[in-house]
Design a protein around this motif. Sequence first.
Motif, short mmCIF file in Angstrom:
data_model
loop_
_atom_site.label_atom_id
_atom_site.label_comp_id
_atom_site.label_asym_id
_atom_site.label_seq_id
_atom_site.Cartn_x
_atom_site.Cartn_y
_atom_site.Cartn_z
N GLU A 1 0.80 -1.15 0.03
CA GLU A 1 -0.13 -0.01 -0.11
C GLU A 1 1.01 1.22 -0.13
O GLU A 1 1.71 1.33 0.95
CB GLU A 1 -0.94 0.13 1.43
CG GLU A 1 -1.91 1.20 1.36
CD GLU A 1 -2.70 0.76 2.44
OE1 GLU A 1 -3.28 1.82 2.90
OE2 GLU A 1 -2.84 -0.20 3.25
N ARG B 1 3.52 2.34 2.70
CA ARG B 1 2.79 2.77 3.74
C ARG B 1 2.41 1.56 4.71
O ARG B 1 2.55 1.42 5.89
CB ARG B 1 1.52 3.46 3.50
CG ARG B 1 0.82 4.00 4.72
CD ARG B 1 -0.40 4.91 4.51
NE ARG B 1 -1.23 4.51 3.24
CZ ARG B 1 -2.23 5.23 2.90
NH1 ARG B 1 -2.21 6.53 3.21
NH2 ARG B 1 -2.89 4.82 1.80
N ARG B 2 2.02 0.41 4.30
CA ARG B 2 1.69 -0.91 4.74
C ARG B 2 1.98 -1.98 3.70
O ARG B 2 1.91 -1.77 2.81
CB ARG B 2 0.36 -0.76 4.86
CG ARG B 2 -0.29 -1.95 5.69
CD ARG B 2 -0.20 -2.09 7.25
NE ARG B 2 -0.44 -0.88 7.97
CZ ARG B 2 0.14 -0.35 9.07
NH1 ARG B 2 1.05 -1.25 9.66
NH2 ARG B 2 -0.03 0.80 9.71
N HIS C 1 0.60 -5.87 2.62
CA HIS C 1 -0.46 -6.62 2.73
C HIS C 1 -0.12 -8.00 1.94
O HIS C 1 0.78 -7.95 1.30
CB HIS C 1 -1.83 -6.04 2.15
CG HIS C 1 -2.00 -5.02 3.03
ND1 HIS C 1 -2.97 -4.78 4.03
CD2 HIS C 1 -1.96 -3.44 2.66
CE1 HIS C 1 -3.32 -3.65 4.45
NE2 HIS C 1 -2.66 -2.82 3.81
N LEU D 1 5.82 -2.50 8.83
CA LEU D 1 4.82 -2.08 8.33
C LEU D 1 3.75 -3.30 7.85
O LEU D 1 2.63 -2.80 7.14
CB LEU D 1 5.16 -1.41 6.97
CG LEU D 1 6.22 -0.20 7.08
CD1 LEU D 1 6.75 0.09 5.78
CD2 LEU D 1 5.58 1.00 7.77
N CYS E 1 0.48 -5.61 7.87
CA CYS E 1 -0.74 -5.38 8.19
C CYS E 1 -1.15 -6.66 9.13
O CYS E 1 -0.70 -8.05 8.69
CB CYS E 1 -1.46 -5.60 7.02
SG CYS E 1 -3.44 -5.75 7.53
#
Length: 80
Positions: free
Chosen positions: A9, A18-19, A21, A69, A71
């Motif tokens: 992400e 940002r993240r 996943h 970072l 998730c």
Amino acid sequence: MSGIVVLYEVEQADLSVRRVHAAPAAPGTTSVAGPRTFCGRDTFAMETAPWTASADPGATWYPPQHADLMCAACDDAVQS
């Protein structure tokens, strides 16, 4: 852990991650993400990471350099 695609992400302003996943691979593929991550987010705007989840015991599905970072909801789904 085959069938897992790692996705970033990305912050659009500066393209930073940002993240991180995880998503199931789309049917018939091993490197294309399905439409939703394991936490339920849309994969359309995410970037496929240059990282492949390993089947080695103890290996993480996410890149180690992005461990902070990762998730947590995706991690829970992958671990179960």
